[in-house]
Write an enzyme that holds these catalytic residues in place. Structure first.
Site, mmCIF file in Angstrom:
data_model
loop_
_atom_site.group_PDB
_atom_site.id
_atom_site.type_symbol
_atom_site.label_atom_id
_atom_site.label_comp_id
_atom_site.label_asym_id
_atom_site.label_seq_id
_atom_site.Cartn_x
_atom_site.Cartn_y
_atom_site.Cartn_z
ATOM 1 N N CYS A 126 0.814 -1.219 0.000
ATOM 2 C CA CYS A 126 0.000 0.000 0.000
ATOM 3 C C CYS A 126 0.846 1.266 0.000
ATOM 4 C CB CYS A 126 -0.946 0.006 1.198
ATOM 5 S SG CYS A 126 -0.210 -0.574 2.707
ATOM 6 N N HIS A 234 -2.689 6.221 4.652
ATOM 7 C CA HIS A 234 -1.260 6.422 4.881
ATOM 8 C C HIS A 234 -0.841 7.811 4.367
ATOM 9 C CE1 HIS A 234 -1.063 2.338 6.049
ATOM 10 N NE2 HIS A 234 -0.493 1.788 5.003
HETATM 11 C C1 2RA Z 1 0.931 -2.046 6.577
HETATM 12 N N1 2RA Z 1 1.688 -2.054 4.311
HETATM 13 O O1 2RA Z 1 0.415 -0.918 6.495
HETATM 14 C C2 2RA Z 1 1.127 -2.878 5.329
HETATM 15 C C3 2RA Z 1 -0.137 -3.504 4.843
HETATM 16 N N2 2RA Z 1 -0.569 -4.540 5.622
HETATM 17 O O2 2RA Z 1 1.278 -2.527 7.640
#
Ligand code: 2RA
Length: 329
Positions: A126, A234
């Site tokens: 991601c 994020h």
């Molecule tokens: C996280 N990128 O955010 C990873 C997705 N599980 O921990």
């Protein structure tokens, strides 16, 4: 299209079903798949209940596409079994991403490399997806020499247990702990497990996957991945050094013209990307675009996106859309 969603009861799997419905993916038969303890239970898709199948029954049904979000071990064991019956697998785990025989795809960047022979396609991590979508047009024009990224990651990336821990902490209640310390009012510089070199797997994904997707191992990359008590998406602070001089107005233009990217950038009106507003949307939002005056040919920017959507489910569905539109399934 007969479509299996493997991991249908998980956080990403549930978003996958939402996105497939929102985008009206051409499904003639939906096959939700989950762990043995969930077989026989129901999941909702387009307000209709579907019974969860076992992996074995789903493989026997020979779906056209199987979208996985069920962890690396499950992908390693079962993706090849789906591929053997002719199914094209789009896998959200890290299992196949760095496999030299598998393609790591962000459709807006490199879906054109896909062929009918690609039966297991890897969906990037991601935090990688949202970053490379913004970097790709800049790299193409100016050539990225070095990239320094710090992430501020939603706890939804850790999973349901972490979300529950944060909710319990908000409510002042005790409960199962995903972390051995509080998430609320904290910042945890540890996303995924530490490797011997002192970096976490999450940080190394940002390095290795970015170089693979941009097809350039010369890009120098270093990353710090931090978990923060946020659920909407994020966020990433990105510092770029280009090989060449750049024009800041042209950088903004390139980003504004990139499919899937929305530029939100006007400090005078407090306009910049924030996860609380990115949540539930499919775009990657870019702002705080500014020259780094400490070093020649260098730039800072801020990138935010819903990690469960473009960071996982939406990117995977877009790969499926590309396969269908180009008669590759
Ligand atoms: C996280 N990128 O955010 C990873 C997705 N599980 O921990």
């Amino acid at each position: 299209m007969r479509v299996a969603v493997v991991g249908a009861t998980g956080m990403v799997g549930q978003v996958m079903l939402q996105v497939l419905a929102e985008r009206n993916f051409p499904i003639t038969e939906l096959i939700p798949v989950a762990s043995p303890r969930s077989v026989g239970k129901q999941v909702l898709y387009k307000q209709k209940e579907y019974t969860i199948s076992s992996m074995e029954d789903a493989i026997a049904a020979k779906p056209d596409i199987a979208i996985f979000s069920a962890g690396g071990d499950t992908s390693l064991e079962f993706a090849p079994k789906f591929a053997e019956v002719g199914t094209t697998v789009i896998d959200n785990s890290s299992a196949w991403r760095m496999d030299l025989t598998k393609k790591l795809v962000v459709p807006e960047i490199n879906a054109n490399a896909l062929t009918k022979n690609d039966k297991i396609i890897a969906n990037p991590n991601c935090s990688t997806i949202q970053m490379v979508l913004a970097l790709a047009p800049l790299h193409k024009k100016y050539g990225i020499k070095r990239l320094v990224v710090s992430t501020y990651q939603s706890i939804t990336g850790t999973g349901v247990k972490a979300v529950q821990q944060l909710e319990n902490e908000y409510a002042g209640e005790k409960g199962e702990m995903a972390y051995p310390y509080p998430i609320h009012r904290n910042a945890i510089p540890a996303c995924d497990v530490f490797q011997e070199n002192g970096y976490t797997k999450e940080e190394l994904k940002l390095v290795n996957e970015t170089q693979k997707i941009l097809d350039d191992r010369t890009i120098a990359i270093t990353a710090t991945a931090v978990r923060i008590p946020v659920v909407g998406g994020h966020s990433e602070s990105v510092n770029l050094e280009f090989h060449n001089e750049y024009d800041l107005t042209d950088i903004r233009k390139l980003l504004s013209e990139t499919d899937g990217v929305t530029v939100q950038d006007n400090p005078d009106t407090n306009t910049y990307p924030m996860p609380i507003y990115a949540e539930g949307k499919n775009d990657v939002f870019v702002g705080r675009i500014r020259r780094d005056h400490s070093q020649e040919n260098s730039l800072n920017m801020w990138i935010v996106s819903d990690n469960l959507r473009k960071g996982a489910a939406t990117n995977a569905v877009q790969i499926g859309e590309y396969l269908v539109e180009n008669n590759l399934v």
